[in-house]
Design a protein around this motif. Structure first.
Motif, PDB file in Angstrom:
ATOM      1  N   LEU A  68       0.826  -1.209   0.000  1.00 37.40           N
ATOM      2  CA  LEU A  68       0.000   0.000   0.000  1.00 37.40           C
ATOM      3  C   LEU A  68       0.862   1.262   0.000  1.00 37.40           C
ATOM      4  O   LEU A  68       0.485   2.279  -0.599  1.00 37.40           O
ATOM      5  N   ALA A  69       2.036   1.213   0.639  1.00 32.90           N
ATOM      6  CA  ALA A  69       2.943   2.357   0.604  1.00 32.90           C
ATOM      7  C   ALA A  69       3.479   2.567  -0.808  1.00 32.90           C
ATOM      8  O   ALA A  69       3.599   3.716  -1.277  1.00 32.90           O
ATOM      9  N   LEU A  70       3.785   1.484  -1.512  1.00 33.07           N
ATOM     10  CA  LEU A  70       4.245   1.603  -2.896  1.00 33.07           C
ATOM     11  C   LEU A  70       3.121   2.105  -3.797  1.00 33.07           C
ATOM     12  O   LEU A  70       3.368   2.849  -4.757  1.00 33.07           O
ATOM     13  N   GLN A  71       1.890   1.716  -3.503  1.00 33.14           N
ATOM     14  CA  GLN A  71       0.757   2.267  -4.253  1.00 33.14           C
ATOM     15  C   GLN A  71       0.668   3.774  -4.046  1.00 33.14           C
ATOM     16  O   GLN A  71       0.455   4.541  -5.002  1.00 33.14           O
ATOM     17  N   GLU A  72       0.813   4.214  -2.815  1.00 34.98           N
ATOM     18  CA  GLU A  72       0.759   5.643  -2.506  1.00 34.98           C
ATOM     19  C   GLU A  72       1.855   6.402  -3.250  1.00 34.98           C
ATOM     20  O   GLU A  72       1.650   7.550  -3.679  1.00 34.98           O
ATOM     21  N   ALA A  73       3.001   5.756  -3.442  1.00 40.52           N
ATOM     22  CA  ALA A  73       4.121   6.383  -4.139  1.00 40.52           C
ATOM     23  C   ALA A  73       3.993   6.296  -5.661  1.00 40.52           C
ATOM     24  O   ALA A  73       4.823   6.845  -6.389  1.00 40.52           O
ATOM     25  N   GLY A  74       2.971   5.601  -6.140  1.00 39.80           N
ATOM     26  CA  GLY A  74       2.769   5.475  -7.582  1.00 39.80           C
ATOM     27  C   GLY A  74       3.607   4.410  -8.235  1.00 39.80           C
ATOM     28  O   GLY A  74       3.692   4.350  -9.467  1.00 39.80           O
ATOM     29  N   ALA A  75       4.215   3.515  -7.420  1.00 40.54           N
ATOM     30  CA  ALA A  75       5.106   2.501  -7.966  1.00 40.54           C
ATOM     31  C   ALA A  75       4.461   1.128  -8.060  1.00 40.54           C
ATOM     32  O   ALA A  75       5.063   0.201  -8.607  1.00 40.54           O
ATOM     33  N   MET A  76       3.273   0.957  -7.522  1.00 40.95           N
ATOM     34  CA  MET A  76       2.625  -0.346  -7.508  1.00 40.95           C
ATOM     35  C   MET A  76       1.114  -0.156  -7.455  1.00 40.95           C
ATOM     36  O   MET A  76       0.623   0.810  -6.890  1.00 40.95           O
ATOM     37  N   LEU A  77       0.400  -1.110  -8.065  1.00 35.08           N
ATOM     38  CA  LEU A  77      -1.060  -1.180  -7.932  1.00 35.08           C
ATOM     39  C   LEU A  77      -1.376  -2.606  -7.490  1.00 35.08           C
ATOM     40  O   LEU A  77      -1.396  -3.531  -8.299  1.00 35.08           O
ATOM     41  N   PRO A  78      -1.603  -2.810  -6.165  1.00 36.80           N
ATOM     42  CA  PRO A  78      -1.765  -4.170  -5.643  1.00 36.80           C
ATOM     43  C   PRO A  78      -3.214  -4.633  -5.633  1.00 36.80           C
ATOM     44  O   PRO A  78      -4.142  -3.850  -5.399  1.00 36.80           O
ATOM     45  N   PHE A  79      -3.390  -5.938  -5.859  1.00 35.57           N
ATOM     46  CA  PHE A  79      -4.711  -6.559  -5.884  1.00 35.57           C
ATOM     47  C   PHE A  79      -4.769  -7.727  -4.905  1.00 35.57           C
ATOM     48  O   PHE A  79      -3.773  -8.415  -4.685  1.00 35.57           O
ATOM     49  N   THR A  80      -5.940  -7.953  -4.361  1.00 33.99           N
ATOM     50  CA  THR A  80      -6.267  -9.193  -3.672  1.00 33.99           C
ATOM     51  C   THR A  80      -7.044 -10.060  -4.652  1.00 33.99           C
ATOM     52  O   THR A  80      -7.943  -9.571  -5.347  1.00 33.99           O
ATOM     53  N   VAL A  81      -6.697 -11.339  -4.709  1.00 34.24           N
ATOM     54  CA  VAL A  81      -7.310 -12.266  -5.665  1.00 34.24           C
ATOM     55  C   VAL A  81      -8.410 -13.061  -4.965  1.00 34.24           C
ATOM     56  O   VAL A  81      -8.173 -13.697  -3.933  1.00 34.24           O
ATOM     57  N   ILE A  82      -9.593 -13.023  -5.543  1.00 35.43           N
ATOM     58  CA  ILE A  82     -10.750 -13.718  -4.971  1.00 35.43           C
ATOM     59  C   ILE A  82     -11.276 -14.752  -5.965  1.00 35.43           C
ATOM     60  O   ILE A  82     -11.497 -14.441  -7.146  1.00 35.43           O
ATOM     61  N   ASP A  83     -11.455 -15.969  -5.492  1.00 32.18           N
ATOM     62  CA  ASP A  83     -12.074 -17.029  -6.286  1.00 32.18           C
ATOM     63  C   ASP A  83     -13.577 -16.757  -6.299  1.00 32.18           C
ATOM     64  O   ASP A  83     -14.245 -16.844  -5.261  1.00 32.18           O
ATOM     65  N   ARG A  84     -14.145 -16.435  -7.447  1.00 35.61           N
ATOM     66  CA  ARG A  84     -15.555 -16.057  -7.513  1.00 35.61           C
ATOM     67  C   ARG A  84     -16.483 -17.236  -7.236  1.00 35.61           C
ATOM     68  O   ARG A  84     -17.626 -17.038  -6.818  1.00 35.61           O
ATOM     69  N   ARG A  85     -16.018 -18.455  -7.454  1.00 34.01           N
ATOM     70  CA  ARG A  85     -16.891 -19.614  -7.227  1.00 34.01           C
ATOM     71  C   ARG A  85     -17.127 -19.848  -5.745  1.00 34.01           C
ATOM     72  O   ARG A  85     -18.217 -20.244  -5.345  1.00 34.01           O
ATOM     73  N   SER A  86     -16.096 -19.625  -4.950  1.00 33.65           N
ATOM     74  CA  SER A  86     -16.219 -19.846  -3.508  1.00 33.65           C
ATOM     75  C   SER A  86     -16.361 -18.556  -2.720  1.00 33.65           C
ATOM     76  O   SER A  86     -16.793 -18.574  -1.559  1.00 33.65           O
ATOM     77  N   GLY A  87     -15.978 -17.440  -3.326  1.00 32.63           N
ATOM     78  CA  GLY A  87     -15.967 -16.169  -2.625  1.00 32.63           C
ATOM     79  C   GLY A  87     -14.777 -15.999  -1.698  1.00 32.63           C
ATOM     80  O   GLY A  87     -14.683 -15.000  -0.984  1.00 32.63           O
ATOM     81  N   ARG A  88     -13.837 -16.935  -1.740  1.00 33.10           N
ATOM     82  CA  ARG A  88     -12.700 -16.902  -0.827  1.00 33.10           C
ATOM     83  C   ARG A  88     -11.508 -16.158  -1.425  1.00 33.10           C
ATOM     84  O   ARG A  88     -11.258 -16.224  -2.633  1.00 33.10           O
ATOM     85  N   VAL A  89     -10.766 -15.477  -0.568  1.00 31.42           N
ATOM     86  CA  VAL A  89      -9.496 -14.868  -0.957  1.00 31.42           C
ATOM     87  C   VAL A  89      -8.473 -15.978  -1.169  1.00 31.42           C
ATOM     88  O   VAL A  89      -8.329 -16.870  -0.317  1.00 31.42           O
ATOM     89  N   VAL A  90      -7.765 -15.937  -2.306  1.00 26.02           N
ATOM     90  CA  VAL A  90      -6.819 -17.012  -2.624  1.00 26.02           C
ATOM     91  C   VAL A  90      -5.416 -16.504  -2.946  1.00 26.02           C
ATOM     92  O   VAL A  90      -4.543 -17.298  -3.295  1.00 26.02           O
ATOM     93  N   GLY A  91      -5.157 -15.198  -2.829  1.00 26.62           N
ATOM     94  CA  GLY A  91      -3.806 -14.739  -3.100  1.00 26.62           C
ATOM     95  C   GLY A  91      -3.717 -13.260  -3.381  1.00 26.62           C
ATOM     96  O   GLY A  91      -4.646 -12.489  -3.111  1.00 26.62           O
ATOM     97  N   GLN A  92      -2.560 -12.885  -3.926  1.00 27.28           N
ATOM     98  CA  GLN A  92      -2.262 -11.495  -4.249  1.00 27.28           C
ATOM     99  C   GLN A  92      -1.565 -11.414  -5.605  1.00 27.28           C
ATOM    100  O   GLN A  92      -0.912 -12.359  -6.039  1.00 27.28           O
TER     101      GLN A  92
END
Length: 204
Positions: free
Chosen positions: A65-89
């Motif tokens: 999130l700090a790198l996002q604030e600096a404009g160097a990264m756009l981070p995502f959380t990966v969600i499995d839509r079939r289960s609704g569970r978070v599965v990674g980044q």
């Protein structure tokens, strides 16, 4: 006097969604679900990966999130839509908006998401947004020379090896990492898009 060109604006958080996966902007509230995902397979124990251990997850979220604030990264959380569970980044990183060009990296998935088609669709969404919305000239993907599973996965996307950065980084165990640098350029994107779409639609 000629006008001074304006600097490119930083990337704004965006949600990318397909049939199998949703990529949502990383938030601190994802901490517990990401810890649960990391426990599935304990992939942080592999010496050649940079998967965050559960006890390091809060610091890793803060770093991204700090790198996002600096404009160097756009981070995502990966969600499995079939289960609704978070599965990674995953992330857009090493962002150069003057090109524009960027890298897709800092990606990891829970073991349950492996060989599920989820990564293929996630890469289709990330590459599509990079080339079609951001008009990127090229998208890079990098991995440890010794991470043969990751190298095969990148090559299956249709990326080409640009070269190997020797002694590129120091790994978490103190060893020196050689980084394989792959890329897909804009002229290759239509073919890569068709290939990834076929991969997702073919019978399993």
């Amino acid at each position: 006097m000629a006008a001074t060109p304006l600097a490119p604006l930083p990337l704004q958080p965006v949600t990318l969604q397909g049939d199998l996966v949703a990529l949502v902007p990383l938030a601190t509230g994802h901490h517990d679900a990401l810890c649960d995902a990391a426990h599935d397979g304990e992939l942080w124990r592999l010496w050649y990966t940079s998967v965050p251990a559960p006890e390091a997850m809060a610091a890793e979220i803060a770093r991204r999130l700090a790198l996002q604030e600096a404009g160097a990264m756009l981070p995502f959380t990966v969600i499995d839509r079939r289960s609704g569970r978070v599965v990674g980044q995953t992330t857009y990183m090493n962002i150069d908006l003057a090109g524009p060009r960027l890298e897709i990296g800092s990606t990891w998935y829970a073991r349950a998401a492996h060989r599920s088609g989820l990564n293929t669709e996630a890469k289709l969404l990330l590459l599509g947004y990079a080339f079609e919305a951001l008009d990127c000239l090229a998208v890079e993907l990098r991995t440890h020379f010794m991470n043969h599973q990751s190298r095969r996965a990148i090559e299956r996307l249709g990326a080409r090896l640009d070269g190997v950065l020797r002694n590129h980084q120091r790994a978490k165990d103190g060893t020196l990492r050689d980084s394989c640098v792959y890329s897909i350029i804009s002229s290759e994107w239509p073919t890569v898009r068709s290939h990834l779409t076929w991969q997702l639609e073919k019978p399993r």
